[in-house]
Write a protein that holds these residues in place. Structure first.
Motif, PDB file in Angstrom:
ATOM      1  N   ASP A 405       0.813  -1.212   0.000  1.00  0.00           N
ATOM      2  CA  ASP A 405       0.000   0.000   0.000  1.00  0.00           C
ATOM      3  C   ASP A 405       0.851   1.267   0.000  1.00  0.00           C
ATOM      4  O   ASP A 405       0.349   2.356  -0.265  1.00  0.00           O
ATOM      5  CB  ASP A 405      -0.964   0.021   1.191  1.00  0.00           C
ATOM      6  CG  ASP A 405      -0.253  -0.115   2.528  1.00  0.00           C
ATOM      7  OD1 ASP A 405       0.961  -0.362   2.533  1.00  0.00           O
ATOM      8  OD2 ASP A 405      -0.910   0.016   3.576  1.00  0.00           O
ATOM      9  N   ILE A 410      -2.297  -1.031  -3.955  1.00  0.00           N
ATOM     10  CA  ILE A 410      -3.316  -1.358  -2.956  1.00  0.00           C
ATOM     11  C   ILE A 410      -3.743  -0.055  -2.283  1.00  0.00           C
ATOM     12  O   ILE A 410      -2.901   0.723  -1.838  1.00  0.00           O
ATOM     13  CB  ILE A 410      -2.773  -2.338  -1.891  1.00  0.00           C
ATOM     14  CG1 ILE A 410      -2.320  -3.643  -2.552  1.00  0.00           C
ATOM     15  CG2 ILE A 410      -3.822  -2.619  -0.819  1.00  0.00           C
ATOM     16  CD1 ILE A 410      -3.420  -4.448  -3.184  1.00  0.00           C
ATOM     17  N   ASP A 411      -5.045   0.167  -2.208  1.00  0.00           N
ATOM     18  CA  ASP A 411      -5.541   1.467  -1.748  1.00  0.00           C
ATOM     19  C   ASP A 411      -6.118   1.444  -0.331  1.00  0.00           C
ATOM     20  O   ASP A 411      -6.920   2.308   0.035  1.00  0.00           O
ATOM     21  CB  ASP A 411      -6.598   2.001  -2.716  1.00  0.00           C
ATOM     22  CG  ASP A 411      -7.801   1.077  -2.870  1.00  0.00           C
ATOM     23  OD1 ASP A 411      -7.827   0.023  -2.189  1.00  0.00           O
ATOM     24  OD2 ASP A 411      -8.703   1.399  -3.661  1.00  0.00           O
ATOM     25  N   TYR A 412      -5.727   0.467   0.488  1.00  0.00           N
ATOM     26  CA  TYR A 412      -6.149   0.450   1.884  1.00  0.00           C
ATOM     27  C   TYR A 412      -4.961   0.057   2.746  1.00  0.00           C
ATOM     28  O   TYR A 412      -3.932  -0.398   2.238  1.00  0.00           O
ATOM     29  CB  TYR A 412      -7.319  -0.513   2.108  1.00  0.00           C
ATOM     30  CG  TYR A 412      -7.051  -1.949   1.700  1.00  0.00           C
ATOM     31  CD1 TYR A 412      -6.433  -2.850   2.571  1.00  0.00           C
ATOM     32  CD2 TYR A 412      -7.417  -2.406   0.436  1.00  0.00           C
ATOM     33  CE1 TYR A 412      -6.184  -4.157   2.196  1.00  0.00           C
ATOM     34  CE2 TYR A 412      -7.165  -3.707   0.047  1.00  0.00           C
ATOM     35  CZ  TYR A 412      -6.554  -4.583   0.932  1.00  0.00           C
ATOM     36  OH  TYR A 412      -6.302  -5.878   0.546  1.00  0.00           O
ATOM     37  N   ASP A 413      -5.087   0.254   4.036  1.00  0.00           N
ATOM     38  CA  ASP A 413      -3.990  -0.025   4.965  1.00  0.00           C
ATOM     39  C   ASP A 413      -3.834  -1.534   5.121  1.00  0.00           C
ATOM     40  O   ASP A 413      -4.686  -2.203   5.723  1.00  0.00           O
ATOM     41  CB  ASP A 413      -4.289   0.640   6.312  1.00  0.00           C
ATOM     42  CG  ASP A 413      -3.043   0.829   7.153  1.00  0.00           C
ATOM     43  OD1 ASP A 413      -1.969   0.410   6.702  1.00  0.00           O
ATOM     44  OD2 ASP A 413      -3.154   1.400   8.254  1.00  0.00           O
TER      45      ASP A 413
END
Length: 467
Positions: A405, A410-413
């Protein structure tokens, strides 16, 4: 019809057949991810499983068999001699067994081929040695659990074949790998170490510190003893190397393009980037054995023969996970570009020569071959060191995943999502360990069937469906 026309027509039919099989497995992966009960190849037993494994391996090597590529027979011989080599060289068999599974798990950029010998020492951006994951050929996005499952399976197989350990110790070694991963992910969530932290000589656990010490080799003697001719102005001829000096100008253009793409300037650190010689490299790798590979000798910073660079050009191939992961596809310019993306995401400030080029329309990966590029000698480890090493590898993998991320797509933690997905922790660890032991046993039977087929010449030519 001429022989050339017949070959072209046959090649088109072979490619269509391979495409049909790939698409069939993609549909299987999609259905398994979406439905409750769709049989995977793991349900096959006996002769049906044997024929599935044979067909998958043949399909994965169609081009090499069809072109009688150098090293193809050597690869098949190697796979027959060792279960661990069979595991390493038949990733497509492993991943078709997993098609579409774990679709609810958090997604990361996967290494794709995790096992004890795909962690090691390599050069960073400053040409200094670091330790981390070191093989990105299979990289692609998918459930984080896929890397852990393949890694745990690799440790189970290696601990049996190389370490000689019984069932209980093999399970504990696999558990140490999974526990190390969990601990490493907790460190990343707490301290955000993944953005910069990598194992170096000054911060490594004792086992890896010893590996650094053993790996350090003088570049001058390394070049002279293994690669350079008597004058030092080119490659020597050997069983491993065949000089092709007539292609210097061609590879100079490729090096110039690589330098421009990577922002490398002719300077004191990288040298003049002048190509001194080119050679074909024979007999290297396991999964990639039989694919074209070149070594390029570059003039080093001092403009003499003692500190030259060697840059490897390795043919890129399709990831074994392609079409099988329950994750959206990402588009890359070619296979080498996908591999380069994997290296840049997984390693902070990695090898400056890591890049992609095209030779005669074929995608090639580039990377430095350094005198200190090395991995651990598993034969030398006792039981306690196996567990220590598994723990270290698990932590290194977690750090690589945690960068998905930060640098990847990847767009989330990632860290809290993975930590939550591993709860209850003891159940997750036991599930992965049981998976690894079952997969290792299944592969043992697959290997036995493979050796039977290999002895009978099943991989010497293509069957009619692919031939």
């Amino acid at each position: 019809m001429s022989s050339k026309d017949r070959w072209t027509k046959g090649s088109e039919r072979r490619e269509a057949e391979r495409g049909n099989r790939r698409e069939a497995y993609e549909r299987l992966a999609e259905r398994f991810a979406a439905e409750a009960a769709v049989p995977l190849p793991t349900f096959l037993t006996g002769q049906a499983r044997r024929e599935h494994v044979r067909a998958t391996i043949l399909e994965d090597h169609v081009e090499r068999i069809d072109h009688r590529a150098e090293g193809t027979r050597a690869k098949f011989d190697l796979l027959a001699k060792s279960l661990f080599a069979f595991f390493r060289g038949t990733a497509l068999v492993f991943y078709r067994d997993m098609a579409g599974t774990d679709g609810a798990m958090p997604e990361v950029l996967l290494l794709g081929d995790v096992h004890p010998e795909n962690f090691g020492i390599m050069p960073n951006i400053d040409h200094a040695p670091i330790f981390s994951v070191n093989d990105f050929d299979e990289a692609g996005y998918g459930p984080f659990s896929w890397d852990i499952k393949r890694g745990a399976t690799g440790f189970v197989i290696a601990a049996r074949e190389i370490g000689g350990f019984g069932d209980k110790k093999r399970r504990k070694i696999a558990k140490a790998f999974v526990k190390g991963y969990a601990a490493g992910m907790e460190e990343c969530a707490r301290d955000e170490i993944e953005t910069t932290h990598v194992y170096r000589m000054d911060n490594s656990p004792p086992l890896i510190a010893r590996l650094f010490e053993n790996a350090l080799t003088d570049r001058k003697s390394w070049l002279k003893d293994r690669y350079q001719n008597e004058k030092g102005d080119g490659f020597r001829t050997s069983d491993e190397l065949t000089p092709i000096s007539s292609r210097r100008d061609e590879f100079q253009k490729l090096i110039d393009d690589l330098a421009e793409a990577r922002g490398l300037e002719p300077d004191g650190l990288h040298g003049s980037l002048r190509v001194k010689d080119v050679a074909m490299r024979h007999g290297q790798g396991t999964a990639s054995l039989g694919l074209d590979r070149y070594y390029v000798l570059l003039e080093g910073p001092s403009e003499d023969t003692t500190d030259d660079w060697i840059v490897e050009f390795k043919r890129a191939r399709r990831s074994a996970m392609d079409g099988l992961v329950p994750s959206p596809r990402r588009d890359f310019d070619d296979e080498a570009a996908r591999i380069v993306h994997g290296q840049r995401v997984h390693l902070p400030d990695g090898d400056p020569f890591y890049g992609s080029v095209t030779i005669d329309g074929i995608s090639f990966l580039t990377r430095e071959r350094a005198p200190f590029r090395d991995d651990i000698d598993l034969d030398d480890l006792d039981y306690g060191e196996w567990k220590d090493y598994a723990d270290i590898c698990g932590r290194a993998l977690a750090r690589a995943h945690a960068r998905s991320d930060e640098v990847g797509d990847i767009d989330y933690d990632v860290e809290p999502a993975i930590l939550e997905a591993m709860e209850p922790r003891h159940v997750f660890i036991d599930d992965v360990t049981c998976f690894a032991c079952e997969a290792a046993e299944r592969l043992r039977h697959d290997h036995k069937a493979y050796k039977r087929d290999h002895k009978r010449g099943a991989f010497e030519r293509l069957p009619y469906a692919l031939g």
